[in-house]
Scaffold this motif. Sequence first.
Motif, PDB file in Angstrom:
ATOM      1  N   ILE A   1       0.820  -1.222   0.000  1.00 29.10           N
ATOM      2  CA  ILE A   1       0.000   0.000   0.000  1.00 29.10           C
ATOM      3  C   ILE A   1       0.851   1.268   0.000  1.00 29.10           C
ATOM      4  O   ILE A   1       0.327   2.371   0.099  1.00 29.10           O
ATOM      5  N   GLY A   2       2.158   1.110  -0.097  1.00 32.87           N
ATOM      6  CA  GLY A   2       3.021   2.288  -0.218  1.00 32.87           C
ATOM      7  C   GLY A   2       3.341   2.997   1.080  1.00 32.87           C
ATOM      8  O   GLY A   2       3.649   4.193   1.078  1.00 32.87           O
ATOM      9  N   ALA A   3       3.287   2.252   2.210  1.00 30.64           N
ATOM     10  CA  ALA A   3       3.701   2.872   3.482  1.00 30.64           C
ATOM     11  C   ALA A   3       5.227   2.892   3.547  1.00 30.64           C
ATOM     12  O   ALA A   3       5.896   2.126   2.843  1.00 30.64           O
ATOM     13  N   ASP A   4       5.769   3.749   4.396  1.00 27.90           N
ATOM     14  CA  ASP A   4       7.228   3.813   4.541  1.00 27.90           C
ATOM     15  C   ASP A   4       7.739   2.810   5.561  1.00 27.90           C
ATOM     16  O   ASP A   4       8.932   2.538   5.611  1.00 27.90           O
ATOM     17  N   GLY A   5       6.834   2.296   6.412  1.00 23.67           N
ATOM     18  CA  GLY A   5       7.308   1.352   7.410  1.00 23.67           C
ATOM     19  C   GLY A   5       6.175   0.637   8.109  1.00 23.67           C
ATOM     20  O   GLY A   5       5.018   1.081   8.094  1.00 23.67           O
ATOM     21  N   TYR A   6       6.541  -0.497   8.725  1.00 22.51           N
ATOM     22  CA  TYR A   6       5.597  -1.302   9.510  1.00 22.51           C
ATOM     23  C   TYR A   6       6.313  -1.720  10.789  1.00 22.51           C
ATOM     24  O   TYR A   6       7.522  -1.984  10.772  1.00 22.51           O
ATOM     25  N   ALA A   7       5.582  -1.755  11.896  1.00 20.04           N
ATOM     26  CA  ALA A   7       6.171  -2.288  13.131  1.00 20.04           C
ATOM     27  C   ALA A   7       5.145  -3.176  13.813  1.00 20.04           C
ATOM     28  O   ALA A   7       3.942  -2.886  13.799  1.00 20.04           O
ATOM     29  N   ALA A   8       5.636  -4.258  14.416  1.00 15.42           N
ATOM     30  CA  ALA A   8       4.748  -5.259  15.003  1.00 15.42           C
ATOM     31  C   ALA A   8       4.271  -4.905  16.400  1.00 15.42           C
ATOM     32  O   ALA A   8       3.248  -5.405  16.860  1.00 15.42           O
ATOM     33  N   ASP A   9       5.020  -4.064  17.112  1.00 16.74           N
ATOM     34  CA  ASP A   9       4.567  -3.685  18.451  1.00 16.74           C
ATOM     35  C   ASP A   9       4.986  -2.248  18.774  1.00 16.74           C
ATOM     36  O   ASP A   9       5.677  -1.602  17.985  1.00 16.74           O
ATOM     37  N   ALA A  10       4.548  -1.801  19.963  1.00 20.17           N
ATOM     38  CA  ALA A  10       4.714  -0.381  20.291  1.00 20.17           C
ATOM     39  C   ALA A  10       6.194   0.013  20.423  1.00 20.17           C
ATOM     40  O   ALA A  10       6.590   1.094  19.988  1.00 20.17           O
ATOM     41  N   GLY A  11       6.991  -0.879  20.989  1.00 20.83           N
ATOM     42  CA  GLY A  11       8.416  -0.571  21.131  1.00 20.83           C
ATOM     43  C   GLY A  11       9.074  -0.440  19.766  1.00 20.83           C
ATOM     44  O   GLY A  11       9.825   0.511  19.497  1.00 20.83           O
ATOM     45  N   ALA A  12       8.749  -1.396  18.876  1.00 23.75           N
ATOM     46  CA  ALA A  12       9.309  -1.365  17.519  1.00 23.75           C
ATOM     47  C   ALA A  12       8.800  -0.139  16.764  1.00 23.75           C
ATOM     48  O   ALA A  12       9.523   0.442  15.946  1.00 23.75           O
ATOM     49  N   ALA A  13       7.553   0.273  17.055  1.00 23.96           N
ATOM     50  CA  ALA A  13       6.981   1.436  16.372  1.00 23.96           C
ATOM     51  C   ALA A  13       7.772   2.705  16.704  1.00 23.96           C
ATOM     52  O   ALA A  13       8.063   3.521  15.817  1.00 23.96           O
ATOM     53  N   SER A  14       8.141   2.867  17.965  1.00 19.99           N
ATOM     54  CA  SER A  14       8.867   4.096  18.313  1.00 19.99           C
ATOM     55  C   SER A  14      10.292   4.049  17.761  1.00 19.99           C
ATOM     56  O   SER A  14      10.821   5.065  17.314  1.00 19.99           O
ATOM     57  N   LYS A  15      10.893   2.863  17.712  1.00 14.91           N
ATOM     58  CA  LYS A  15      12.231   2.742  17.096  1.00 14.91           C
ATOM     59  C   LYS A  15      12.158   3.057  15.604  1.00 14.91           C
ATOM     60  O   LYS A  15      13.009   3.747  15.050  1.00 14.91           O
ATOM     61  N   LEU A  16      11.110   2.543  14.958  1.00 14.98           N
ATOM     62  CA  LEU A  16      10.919   2.784  13.526  1.00 14.98           C
ATOM     63  C   LEU A  16      10.755   4.287  13.267  1.00 14.98           C
ATOM     64  O   LEU A  16      11.356   4.846  12.343  1.00 14.98           O
ATOM     65  N   ALA A  17       9.921   4.924  14.106  1.00 16.61           N
ATOM     66  CA  ALA A  17       9.682   6.359  13.922  1.00 16.61           C
ATOM     67  C   ALA A  17      10.994   7.129  14.059  1.00 16.61           C
ATOM     68  O   ALA A  17      11.292   8.023  13.261  1.00 16.61           O
ATOM     69  N   LYS A  18      11.790   6.743  15.025  1.00 11.07           N
ATOM     70  CA  LYS A  18      13.090   7.409  15.218  1.00 11.07           C
ATOM     71  C   LYS A  18      13.975   7.214  13.993  1.00 11.07           C
ATOM     72  O   LYS A  18      14.611   8.141  13.517  1.00 11.07           O
ATOM     73  N   ALA A  19      14.007   5.958  13.490  1.00  5.44           N
ATOM     74  CA  ALA A  19      14.860   5.644  12.339  1.00  5.44           C
ATOM     75  C   ALA A  19      14.414   6.428  11.105  1.00  5.44           C
ATOM     76  O   ALA A  19      15.234   6.931  10.342  1.00  5.44           O
ATOM     77  N   LEU A  20      13.098   6.559  10.931  1.00  7.89           N
ATOM     78  CA  LEU A  20      12.592   7.241   9.737  1.00  7.89           C
ATOM     79  C   LEU A  20      12.781   8.752   9.812  1.00  7.89           C
ATOM     80  O   LEU A  20      12.948   9.418   8.803  1.00  7.89           O
ATOM     81  N   TYR A  21      12.741   9.280  11.014  1.00  3.91           N
ATOM     82  CA  TYR A  21      12.820  10.740  11.162  1.00  3.91           C
ATOM     83  C   TYR A  21      14.265  11.229  11.258  1.00  3.91           C
ATOM     84  O   TYR A  21      14.558  12.380  10.955  1.00  3.91           O
ATOM     85  N   ALA A  22      15.146  10.290  11.618  1.00  3.98           N
ATOM     86  CA  ALA A  22      16.546  10.704  11.835  1.00  3.98           C
ATOM     87  C   ALA A  22      17.164  11.312  10.584  1.00  3.98           C
ATOM     88  O   ALA A  22      16.869  10.905   9.489  1.00  3.98           O
TER      89      ALA A  22
END
Length: 210
Positions: free
Chosen positions: A189-210
């Motif tokens: 669907i063209g998303a930039d990322g997926y995370a399976a849980d809340a901890g992974a979600a915040s790590k993903l957000a950090k990685a994408l925004y860095a």
Amino acid sequence: MSDLQTITETLIAGDGDKLQELVQAALDAGTSAKEILQKGLISGMDIVGEKMESGDMFIPEVLMSAQAMSTAVDVLKPLLAEGDSTSAGKVLIGTVKGDLHDIGKNLVVMMMESAGFDVIDLGVDVPPEKFIEAIKANKPNIVGLSALLTTTMPMMKKSIMTIEESGLRDTLKIIVGGAPVNQAFADEIGADGYAADAGAASKLAKALYA
Ligand code: B12
């Protein structure tokens, strides 16, 4: 029965007051907040889901378990915080239109906030147009879409397409999550990322925004 098993049983029974007491007692006994969340509470909600599917629990009972879960998470909240708040950026998040599940999204919000993100939570049943309005008003760096139903997964795609059509897609990253969602669907669907849980979600957000 172990402390965590009693917590799971009490969550399934939907007794919020007792659950808060048990969670506090487990913390006092030295069990970590993360372990209580994963092995006592989230595993309990999985059993609730199975019972719901098999017809052994009905919506009012599931709601009582969901409410009990929220009160237990309130006890754990301050302890789950990651702590390094380096003003990470702005996240806009919501459960897509047609979907009323918010326990997982609320955990994602909590982890993002504790990781230093400024989070705007649009709640549940959020139509694509509401995401657009909120993106224009808040200019987030990251947009998070949550869905718990296979029937609302297409609404994630619709939301992303609407963001694209509004010319706002290049201004932000989009991440998706929820039990039925996976990396392959996120790619499709063209998303930039997926995370399976809340901890992974915040790590993903950090990685994408860095
Ligand atoms: C609680 C619950 C409800 C509650 C919701 C209360 C609330 N305030 O959320 C109520 C009773 C309202 C409900 C209603 C319904 N539900 Co319901 N529900 C559940 C249940 C038991 C638990 C969900 C939950 O909270 N899990 C715990 C959290 C912590 O996990 P999570 O949501 O997956 O979130 C984590 C990750 O996915 C991720 N994540 C979540 N969001 C995001 C977002 C981003 C951006 C990222 C990166 C990550 C991320 O991080 C989270 C934290 O680690 C599930 C079963 C299950 N095991 O999932 C069924 C389930 C999701 N429900 C189901 C169904 C069918 C329904 C109903 C249609 C029932 C009905 N006949 O009316 C309605 C739909 C209502 C609607 N329109 O939304 C089915 C879905 C089946 C399917 N294939 O689609 C399930 C799987 C139950 C089942 N086995 O049949 N439900």
